[in-house]
Design an enzyme around this catalytic site. Structure first.
Site, mmCIF file in Angstrom:
data_model
loop_
_atom_site.group_PDB
_atom_site.id
_atom_site.type_symbol
_atom_site.label_atom_id
_atom_site.label_comp_id
_atom_site.label_asym_id
_atom_site.label_seq_id
_atom_site.Cartn_x
_atom_site.Cartn_y
_atom_site.Cartn_z
ATOM 1 N N CYS A 89 0.808 -1.217 0.000
ATOM 2 C CA CYS A 89 0.000 0.000 0.000
ATOM 3 C C CYS A 89 0.842 1.268 0.000
ATOM 4 O O CYS A 89 0.441 2.294 -0.551
ATOM 5 C CB CYS A 89 -0.935 0.006 1.207
ATOM 6 N N ALA A 101 -8.145 3.813 -7.892
ATOM 7 C CA ALA A 101 -7.426 2.768 -7.157
ATOM 8 C C ALA A 101 -8.372 1.755 -6.545
ATOM 9 O O ALA A 101 -8.375 0.591 -6.916
ATOM 10 C CB ALA A 101 -6.552 3.400 -6.069
ATOM 11 N N CYS A 103 -11.072 10.932 -20.961
ATOM 12 C CA CYS A 103 -11.256 11.293 -22.369
ATOM 13 C C CYS A 103 -12.638 10.895 -22.877
ATOM 14 O O CYS A 103 -13.184 11.522 -23.787
ATOM 15 C CB CYS A 103 -10.188 10.649 -23.238
ATOM 16 N N ASP A 121 -22.884 24.684 -12.161
ATOM 17 C CA ASP A 121 -22.766 24.800 -10.705
ATOM 18 C C ASP A 121 -22.641 26.257 -10.251
ATOM 19 O O ASP A 121 -23.240 26.678 -9.253
ATOM 20 C CB ASP A 121 -21.524 24.044 -10.209
ATOM 21 N N HIS A 165 -22.436 25.338 -31.796
ATOM 22 C CA HIS A 165 -21.303 25.470 -32.721
ATOM 23 C C HIS A 165 -21.630 24.660 -33.957
ATOM 24 O O HIS A 165 -22.029 23.493 -33.857
ATOM 25 C CB HIS A 165 -20.020 24.956 -32.067
ATOM 26 N N GLU A 201 -13.509 26.994 -36.018
ATOM 27 C CA GLU A 201 -14.003 27.880 -37.061
ATOM 28 C C GLU A 201 -12.873 28.377 -37.958
ATOM 29 O O GLU A 201 -13.107 28.777 -39.105
ATOM 30 C CB GLU A 201 -14.709 29.062 -36.395
ATOM 31 N N ARG A 204 -12.669 27.024 -41.532
ATOM 32 C CA ARG A 204 -13.435 27.761 -42.534
ATOM 33 C C ARG A 204 -12.785 29.113 -42.830
ATOM 34 O O ARG A 204 -12.706 29.542 -43.985
ATOM 35 C CB ARG A 204 -14.871 27.972 -42.049
ATOM 36 N N ARG A 239 -22.397 31.954 -36.174
ATOM 37 C CA ARG A 239 -22.524 30.545 -35.826
ATOM 38 C C ARG A 239 -23.963 30.061 -35.827
ATOM 39 O O ARG A 239 -24.255 28.939 -36.247
ATOM 40 C CB ARG A 239 -21.883 30.290 -34.456
ATOM 41 N N HIS A 255 -22.620 24.723 -27.711
ATOM 42 C CA HIS A 255 -21.245 25.209 -27.577
ATOM 43 C C HIS A 255 -21.059 26.286 -26.512
ATOM 44 O O HIS A 255 -20.116 26.226 -25.736
ATOM 45 C CB HIS A 255 -20.776 25.749 -28.925
ATOM 46 N N HIS A 256 -21.929 27.271 -26.475
ATOM 47 C CA HIS A 256 -21.706 28.404 -25.569
ATOM 48 C C HIS A 256 -23.041 28.880 -25.014
ATOM 49 O O HIS A 256 -24.033 28.962 -25.740
ATOM 50 C CB HIS A 256 -21.027 29.557 -26.320
ATOM 51 N N ARG A 316 -22.723 34.662 -29.651
ATOM 52 C CA ARG A 316 -21.314 35.046 -29.508
ATOM 53 C C ARG A 316 -20.569 34.885 -30.827
ATOM 54 O O ARG A 316 -20.716 33.878 -31.512
ATOM 55 C CB ARG A 316 -20.631 34.195 -28.434
ATOM 56 N N ILE A 319 -12.228 33.855 -25.814
ATOM 57 C CA ILE A 319 -10.936 33.987 -25.145
ATOM 58 C C ILE A 319 -10.694 35.435 -24.761
ATOM 59 O O ILE A 319 -10.174 35.739 -23.678
ATOM 60 C CB ILE A 319 -9.798 33.461 -26.045
#
Length: 592
Positions: free
Chosen positions: A36, A96, A104, A366, A387, A400, A403, A424, A526-527, A566, A572
């Protein structure tokens, strides 16, 4: 002592695979092999919610994630070759004393080979459900605070890290908490760019832009539902935010264009690499350099107030250490949106029921619940953006910028059907009207070489490729003959400098250099444009119309910046700019 020699590490990996049948979890395996104490401290209990000792012991034995990635290389998807900033903790996936999970899987649909692994699922009680744990909460609040600081920042995305670094540099002591086992929030997934007007990078490239143009583009893109005061803060400070990041080590020299912009203003790393993970990595490096206290696996549960209604601290729940409270003079909420919570999304916009989402798994809302319980006002919650280009195969958002750098959208009939760089919401609606509710991004090798992010899509094996357009159509399920005619027509528009079909503004290059590529895409949530109501200083507004003393918010958890829609590249810019403002204003509030 770390086992550097690859043969020794490979031997451990082989031992894992050979003993799966004998053990149903990693704890049993390690107890049999090493005992352990190979994982735990003498107390046999986690000392913190980061599982610092346990993760350190993993790396001591197996090597860091980069070393392990070399041993687990595969043709397409190498789960250890993480695109996350920083070094993700081993315990993010490798549990564990219970079956392991693959983090993923929370976003992607690829097959992963992981010993003792099950499909990742979120088993997280809501803030309302946590409210029922009154005995544990009361017991924690009856004790002295486990930590004392000036400011607690909730969330480790671009807004949270920007706030933490800015507050620290203004003289405040900061604790940053994150409910997920990994840092970065949605920011680490952002790929397109960071919008800014009148920046040094634009000037170096001879691009003429103006803050007022950015304001007009943003208001137009949001259908004038935006708060003009917040849009003014966004645009006026955008170039300063790029300069701030650059001074801390960021590379934002490449400038392109995203949907809804009338000028090239989307800043990204040289060669067009993904901007989000880069920005988060720079902010993380600077937070580490400043020795900011960062606590993962830690949820904000309740904002604590004094008798006058001002912030006095935050009740949190650590995944391994339970409830405790932090004494603080100010709290900054930077918890992101709720696109990953489809129940909440569908309740506000029923047509999005059942949609996939491009967000990280922690984007469940949350922060909105914690803020609402503190009597914060909300705005614009009904405005939710899809999106337009989420890959049908693999669960990957396609930036994006693909494109913007020259790709076109075609349907199964091989026809263009929309201006590829429209807003979008319009692009998403147009794709959903096509047969099977999806379309294809078609581009050539020149577009591929113009944007580093595309290399990742190709490596994942989700992009059919062929030397000619007819063969490409056969592989992808597109009418190849019609596709050839469409490309010829489009190339003619590029030569003339005018899109006679859909009035696309930027026509960066013809599609003539084989091989050619086709990537099937469909819209995904997406947003979320709405959230906590803030003023231009990021102070949270109460339901009584007054600011809640000591409470600030920044990023996607807030509403008003983007209106009803948006623009690509504004996220960002939003999180960095308003994160900085929140950090500086919170420090000013506490007298630093």
């Amino acid at each position: 002592m770390k086992l550097k020699h690859s043969l020794l590490v490979a031997g451990i990996v082989a031992a894992l695979s050979q003993t799966v049948a004998a053990n149903d979890n990693l704890a049993g395996l390690h107890a049999d092999m090493l005992g352990c104490d190979a994982c735990h401290s003498a107390s046999m209990q986690p000392q913190d919610d980061n599982l610092s000792i346990e993760n350190g012991n993993c790396a001591d034995c197996h090597g860091d994630i980069h070393e392990v990635a070399e041993l687990t290389a595969s043709a397409h998807v190498n789960v250890h070759a993480s695109h996350f900033p920083g070094e993700p903790a081993c315990t993010s996936c490798h549990q564990a004393h219970q079956p392991s999970v693959n983090y993923c899987d929370a976003c992607h649909s690829f097959d992963f080979d992981l010993p003792f692994a099950g499909k990742w699922q979120r088993h997280e009680p809501s803030i309302a459900e946590l409210a029922k744990e009154q005995a544990d909460r009361s017991a924690a609040l009856a004790l002295a605070p486990r930590a004392t600081t000036d400011i607690v920042v909730v969330g480790s995305g671009g807004a949270g890290f920007s706030a933490a670094v800015a507050a620290h540099d203004a003289g405040a002591k900061v604790i940053l908490i994150e409910k997920e086992p990994v840092i970065g929030g949605n920011a680490k997934l952002a790929a397109g760019g960071m919008n800014a007007a009148e920046s040094a990078s634009q000037a170096a490239l001879g691009i003429k832009d103006d803050v007022e143009i950015m304001i007009k583009d943003t208001m137009k893109g949001g259908y004038d539902k935006n708060d003009p005061a917040l849009v003014d803060v966004l645009a006026q400070n955008s170039a300063g935010s790029v300069a701030w990041l650059t001074a801390m080590g960021a590379d934002l020299k490449d400038v392109g264009r995203m949907g809804g912009a009338s000028v090239n203003r989307s800043h990204r790393p040289t060669g067009g690499a993904g901007v989000g993970a880069h920005v988060v990595q720079v902010l993380l490096d600077n937070a580490v350099e400043r020795n900011i206290d960062m606590r993962l696996n830690t949820r904000a549960v309740e904002i604590l107030k004094d008798d006058n209604g001002a912030v006095r601290g935050l009740l949190v729940k650590g995944a391994h250490t339970g409830y405790y409270w932090i004494s603080a003079k100010s709290v900054i909420l930077a918890t992101g949106g709720f696109a990953k919570n489809n129940d909440r999304v569908a309740a506000l916009d029923p047509k999005l029921k059942g949609f996939m989402a491009t967000n990280h798994p922690g984007a469940t809302g949350d922060g909105l619940d914690v803020a609402a319980n503190a009597d914060a006002a909300m705005r614009d919650l009904q405005y939710i953006q899809a999106h337009p280009t989420h890959s049908v195969k693999g669960g990957v958002m396609i930036t994006e910028a693909v494109r913007g750098n020259g790709a076109i959208l075609v349907n199964r009939e091989g026809q263009r059907f929309v201006n590829e760089i429209t807003t979008r919401d319009r692009a998403a609606a147009a794709i959903l009207q096509q047969s099977q509710g999806s379309a294809f991004l078609v581009f050539d090798h020149a577009v591929r070489k113009s944007l580093k992010k595309i290399e990742g899509y190709v490596e994942l094996g989700i992009v059919p490729v062929a030397d000619d357009l007819v063969a490409l159509g056969a592989k992808a399920g597109i009418d190849g003959a019609a596709l050839s005619q469409t490309i010829n027509s489009y190339n003619g528009y590029v030569a003339e400098g005018k899109d006679a079909q859909f009035e696309r503004q930027n026509l960066p290059r013809p599609l003539t250099q084989g091989p050619f590529y086709a990537l099937e895409v469909t819209p995904a949530v997406h947003h979320t444009m709405g959230g906590i109501a803030i003023d231009a200083s990021t102070a949270v507004q109460g339901t009584d119309g007054k600011a809640i003393a000591g409470l600030y918010a920044a990023g996607e958890v807030t509403g008003g910046v983007h209106g009803a829609n948006r623009l690509g590249g504004n996220a960002i810019s939003d999180i960095v700019t308003f994160g900085r403002v929140a950090g500086e204003q919170a420090a000013k509030y506490i007298g630093k």
